[in-house]
Write a protein that holds these residues in place. Structure first.
Motif, mmCIF file in Angstrom:
data_model
loop_
_atom_site.group_PDB
_atom_site.id
_atom_site.type_symbol
_atom_site.label_atom_id
_atom_site.label_comp_id
_atom_site.label_asym_id
_atom_site.label_seq_id
_atom_site.Cartn_x
_atom_site.Cartn_y
_atom_site.Cartn_z
ATOM 1 N N ILE A 55 -32.030 7.341 30.631
ATOM 2 C CA ILE A 55 -33.176 7.714 29.774
ATOM 3 C C ILE A 55 -34.033 9.556 30.252
ATOM 4 O O ILE A 55 -34.326 8.650 30.961
ATOM 5 N N GLU A 79 -32.420 8.722 24.025
ATOM 6 C CA GLU A 79 -31.511 7.488 24.880
ATOM 7 C C GLU A 79 -30.545 9.037 25.264
ATOM 8 O O GLU A 79 -29.988 9.711 24.278
ATOM 9 N N PRO A 136 -34.295 5.568 21.073
ATOM 10 C CA PRO A 136 -32.850 5.198 21.842
ATOM 11 C C PRO A 136 -31.773 4.142 20.284
ATOM 12 O O PRO A 136 -32.632 3.471 19.841
#
Length: 409
Positions: free
Chosen positions: A79, A97, A115
């Motif tokens: 991340i 992400e 993400p």
């Protein structure tokens, strides 16, 4: 002391200390020499022999040249966080992400914002960590973090008190000028709020997805190994928006200059990566009508899984048909090769990757990217022989193409 978790690590000043630490935490371990940028000379050691080799290759380990050795967590989701704080208070941040699992340098990684597969609980931990670090370090200005999520745990890999190469990407996707905000924070602008300044209209989460893909110059770098790892190799990047991650991903890949395969795909997968994930991806590609070709053990494995795959022999084996001949003739349109230092044919695999690059054949060397590629083709309904596949050749209008400000509207 501030309640933020990290992979186990230690700064070491001798080879003996490094060996002792790795024996304590277990292999694999990541070796980071002093005074390097962009992951230069960083390596993942899977054994004592590899660790010694990497330490001696990087530099003499001493009090003047310590190394940081940390436990390498396999199979974790990486991340990225870009953030701006003022006097220890977080003003704004964006969480991206990686498509690739941890182990690929963030500069070479394919990023998705917002993400797509990180759980709400993990994202809550990311937010908590981002606030804690801003407060603990009393940050004013920009900062960037890489974190790893696995099994519900989130650990900090590194935190850099500077703007990262992903700041422009984060700014454009969320519609907030992070650099302007960081500059205003550093000069003490007391009117700065988390909601300003805007780049465009409001960009509610879920309206679109931004994907940033790396670009490489391997064709211009004679002899360079076109594979991804902890040392950065990319020389540029592109970013695209889409209504879904698959649409944005496919546009980003095409924007790097990649051509969609016409028909034939060569597959070579190291034993460790022959699993449910790769089986599912190749099943999708076969169902879309692509013709799959495999190296000796790869073909045998996937044929056993019921996936049609034609065997191509290594050049040195003397068998026919031969991989090199197919690439020379232009009969391979995409190469999927997932190998590492555990592969039986390290030099041969390098030669095939190099041959693909030299002959302009698209090459994917990361299994998560290959899986996303297969999913994106399936989502775009690009089955071989379909009208959409034919239309792509002429127009490429199966993707949702809009300008940046059209996405903001």
């Amino acid at each position: 002391s501030i309640g933020v978790d990290q992979p186990l690590w230690r700064m070491l000043t001798s080879e003996a200390d490094a060996l002792a630490f790795c024996d304590e935490v277990g292999y694999p371990c990541l070796v980071r020499p002093s005074y390097v940028l962009s992951g230069a000379a960083m390596n993942v050691a899977y054994s004592e022999e590899e660790l010694v080799g990497y330490l001696r290759m990087a530099a003499d380990v001493s009090l003047d040249r310590p190394v940081v050795v940390s436990k390498f967590i396999e199979g974790g989701k990486e991340i990225d966080v870009d953030a701006v704080a003022q006097d220890g208070t977080l003003l704004m941040h964006a969480v991206s992400e990686h498509v690739e699992n941890a182990g690929v340098h963030s500069g070479d990684a394919t990023l998705m914002l917002p993400p797509q597969t990180i759980s709400p609980a993990e994202l809550a931990l990311v937010d908590e960590i981002t606030n804690k670090l801003a407060a603990a370090l009393q940050i004013t200005g920009p900062y960037n973090m890489q974190l790893i999520a696995k099994g519900g745990d989130v650990k900090v890999i590194e935190c850099n008190l500077r703007a990262s190469r992903s700041f422009p990407f984060s700014s454009k996707v969320v519609g907030v000028n992070f650099i302007e905000a960081a500059t205003r924070a550093m000069i003490g602008d007391e009117t700065l709020t988390p909601s300003a300044p805007r780049l465009g209209g409001n960009a509610p989460a879920g309206d679109y997805v931004g994907v940033k893909a790396p670009m490489f110059s391997f064709q211009r770098l004679k002899g360079a190994d076109p594979s991804l790892g902890v040392e950065m190799s990319s020389t540029g990047e592109v970013a695209c928006f889409g209504p879904t991650r698959h649409d944005a991903f496919l546009k980003a890949m095409l924007s790097t200059g990649m051509k969609l395969p016409k028909q034939n795909i060569l597959v070579s997968i190291q034993e460790k990566e022959r699993n449910e994930q790769s089986v599912a991806s190749l099943t999708k590609l076969a169902a879309l009508g692509y013709s799959l070709y495999g190296t000796e053990k790869t073909a045998a494995f996937f044929q056993g899984e019921g996936i049609p795959m034609t065997l191509l022999h290594y050049k040195e084996s003397g068998g026919q048909p031969c991989i090199d001949d197919y690439i020379y003739a232009g009969d391979i349109h995409l190469v999927l090769m997932f190998s590492n230092q555990f592969s039986e044919r390290i030099l041969t695999n390098y030669a095939i990757r190099r041959l693909a690059v030299d002959f302009g054949v698209p090459l994917i060397t990361n299994v998560q990217v290959a899986c996303m590629f297969a999913e994106a083709l399936e989502a775009a309904d690009l089955a071989m022989g379909s009208d959409k596949a034919a239309d792509y050749t002429a127009r490429g209008d199966f993707l949702d193409a809009r300008s940046l400000h059209e996405w903001y509207e």
